[in-house]
Design a protein around this motif. Structure first.
Motif, short mmCIF file in Angstrom:
data_model
loop_
_atom_site.label_atom_id
_atom_site.label_comp_id
_atom_site.label_asym_id
_atom_site.label_seq_id
_atom_site.Cartn_x
_atom_site.Cartn_y
_atom_site.Cartn_z
N TYR A 21 7.60 8.86 4.18
CA TYR A 21 8.61 9.66 3.99
C TYR A 21 9.35 9.79 4.98
N ILE A 22 10.61 9.46 5.08
CA ILE A 22 11.52 9.41 6.28
C ILE A 22 12.67 10.33 6.03
N ILE A 23 13.03 10.94 7.25
CA ILE A 23 14.16 11.87 7.01
C ILE A 23 15.10 11.10 7.84
N CYS A 24 16.53 11.00 7.59
CA CYS A 24 17.42 10.58 8.58
C CYS A 24 18.53 11.57 8.59
N ARG A 25 19.23 11.32 9.95
CA ARG A 25 20.38 12.16 10.27
C ARG A 25 21.70 11.45 9.28
N LEU A 26 22.25 12.31 8.84
CA LEU A 26 23.57 11.66 8.18
C LEU A 26 24.71 12.30 8.57
N LYS A 27 25.70 12.01 8.78
CA LYS A 27 27.32 12.51 8.97
C LYS A 27 28.05 12.60 7.58
N PRO A 28 28.62 13.69 7.24
CA PRO A 28 29.39 13.54 5.90
C PRO A 28 30.55 12.99 6.11
N THR A 54 0.70 -1.08 0.12
CA THR A 54 -0.04 -0.09 0.17
C THR A 54 0.81 1.28 -0.14
N HIS A 55 2.06 1.13 0.35
CA HIS A 55 3.07 2.29 0.33
C HIS A 55 4.29 2.52 -0.27
N GLN A 56 4.50 3.36 -1.03
CA GLN A 56 5.78 3.62 -1.59
C GLN A 56 6.72 4.51 -0.30
N VAL A 57 8.04 4.20 -0.42
CA VAL A 57 8.91 4.89 0.91
C VAL A 57 9.84 5.54 0.31
N GLY A 58 10.01 6.73 0.45
CA GLY A 58 10.99 8.00 0.20
C GLY A 58 11.70 8.07 1.36
N VAL A 59 12.99 8.66 1.25
CA VAL A 59 13.85 8.66 2.31
C VAL A 59 14.75 9.93 1.99
N ALA A 60 14.80 10.75 2.92
CA ALA A 60 15.94 11.92 2.67
C ALA A 60 16.84 11.91 3.63
N GLY A 61 17.90 12.42 3.45
CA GLY A 61 18.90 12.54 4.25
C GLY A 61 19.54 13.96 4.55
N ALA A 62 19.34 14.24 6.12
CA ALA A 62 19.67 15.50 6.57
C ALA A 62 21.40 15.39 6.97
#
Lengths: 313, 313
Positions: free
Chosen positions: B221-228, B138-146
């Protein structure tokens, strides 16, 4: 760096299909239409609608009396024309009763993008390299409710009837199409146990792939914290073998439970002793910028001073 | 209280189809097979496999030379037989090149459950009341990286090329089938911006329904914390109009951003000033009990003493 599949920009834009129409005249193909038993007026052309991403969308509703052989030849000629015009993809929308057109399309390289209820959608990639068309839904979403009564320190648990190992777990099930996470939790808890409850927060998210119970798709399983609004259990005999209000400390100690249930029981104990703000993701409804829709957003509660802060200091 | 759709128990069990076979003899139907141009040996029977939930599953691979009229009559007779035996559902699995069988099945009440790539699955509910068969994804999953650099207090932001309003946002996109949330974030950030990064935590989850960019399905839609892990921007010209390392305080103050980006910027500021444990959902991989698979679980970090605690005190 695929501009079609990778960017969400492309996706949102799918809804804004330009209404410029493409008529693939197919004069070359129409000579084949003598094969048709009763050629409809639309037979001489295959009508496609352009989208702003370089694709062509074709609805087969109007072709319902077209012969499959004539259709295949017309489609083949149309593909050549679209390819020469630089189109990158073709979308075919086929009502279930026109499904005889699917195999002829497949023989030209089309495959299923998705199908539901009374229609299917097939795609053919015409662009360079591998297809960059966006896929269909990849996840089912299941939601469980951890109904915790702070007054009695008891938590609502069930044992499934159909499992080989009867382990204690939280009641839950799959979300219906269009159903919000919290609503699924409250509904499933009521259906399985007869207990009425209220959504408080989201506690955990689990992602699992190639799930056999999800037709090979992925599974997102979310556990919510709920507050009971009734207390007399009337559990579903079809689904549950047992249903109890159990001391939270007993669930924490129990070995007859799943790892995720045990983990969330410990989270609840932590929340109960040190404040539920330590474990809760709270929910807020916000307006969507582009679509005019709203959405529900879950994250750790943001203190009021950070909601209005305007800088680092 | 539907035992089929509501309980996850039923779902997981789908994989454990019993291998008892049902042969729907169809002696009554076989007399119709004179219609077939070249009757295959399997024509006299429609073979179904029973599942433990009272359903029958039919694969059409072996029927590839069967006439559609003969098929429809055989299927109709088989349905009568299965119904009289108390079966609650029929699943039809149809390879794309056998799609001529879809319309005859639809005329008997079947509809699409799903289709992907080179096959479709249709279902017919035979049980009492409305269908309790489980739905498809039922869902698509999008992910963004902060991607936040604690040393410089800068955050990586982009402006999409194709949006009407060019607002600052975090790079991201749709997850591929079978891809973990954190992996999607890292991949999308790299594809859009050229920046390498590492998954740190999950920050927020957004659920939105009837999404036009999701073919009418829901969007998570999920936002993750990322480290560069790298700092030199080399952004995708197809997807992005601009890409910058922006002061987090400037993003917090900016009006040229989406509500969700602004909210997560404030969460990051809170985390930066008071500890990221205030905002992070950390990830752990755990074994699945029933399937032998593993899964990834995200929740607020649980202090060590609660991981080993055995009671309320």
């Amino acid at each position: 760096m695929p501009p079609l599949r990778s960017g969400r920009c492309w996706f949102t834009g799918l809804a804004r299909v330009r209404h410029a129409m493409l008529y693939a005249g197919l004069r070359g193909a129409s000579s084949f239409l003598g094969c048709s038993r009763d050629p409809p007026s639309v037979a001489g052309e295959l009508r496609g609608e352009l989208d702003r991403f370089g694709g062509v969308s074709v609805k087969l509703d109007a072709l319902d009396r077209l012969d499959t052989v004539a259709f295949q030849r017309a489609l083949q000629a149309a593909i050549q024309k679209w390819r020469s015009e630089g189109r990158v993809a073709v979308w075919l929308h086929i009502p279930i009763f026109q499904s005889r057109f699917i195999a002829p399309a497949a023989s030209l390289g089309f495959c299923f993008h998705h199908a539901e209820s009374d229609s299917s959608t097939l795609t053919l990639w015409l662009g360079k390299g591998p297809s960059r068309l966006p896929g269909y839904a990849t996840h089912q979403v299941g939601v469980a409710g951890a109904v915790f009564d702070e007054n009695t320190k008891k938590i609502l648990v069930v044992q499934d009837r159909n499992k080989l190992k009867n382990m204690w777990k939280f009641p839950g099930g799959l979300s219906e199409p269009g159903e919000d996470i919290g609503d699924t939790a409250v509904r499933e808890v009521f259906e399985e146990t007869g207990i009425k409850s209220e959504f408080m927060s989201l506690l955990s998210i689990r992602q699992q792939h190639t799930n056999p119970g999800a037709f090979g798709k992925s599974d997102m399983y979310i556990i919510c914290r709920l507050k009971p609004r009734s207390f007399i259990i009337n559990f579903c005999q079809h689904e549950c073998l047992r249903c109890e209000w159990m001391d939270l400390s007993d669930l924490v100690k129990s070995e007859n439970t799943t790892p995720i249930t045990s983990r969330v029981a410990r989270l609840l104990l932590y929340g109960y002793k040190e404040g539920f703000d330590k474990i809760d993701l709270t929910m807020e409804e916000l307006p969507a910028v582009y679509t005019g829709l709203s959405y529900k957003l879950y994250h750790k509660e943001l203190p009021d001073n950070y909601k209005t802060v305007t800088g680092m200091d």
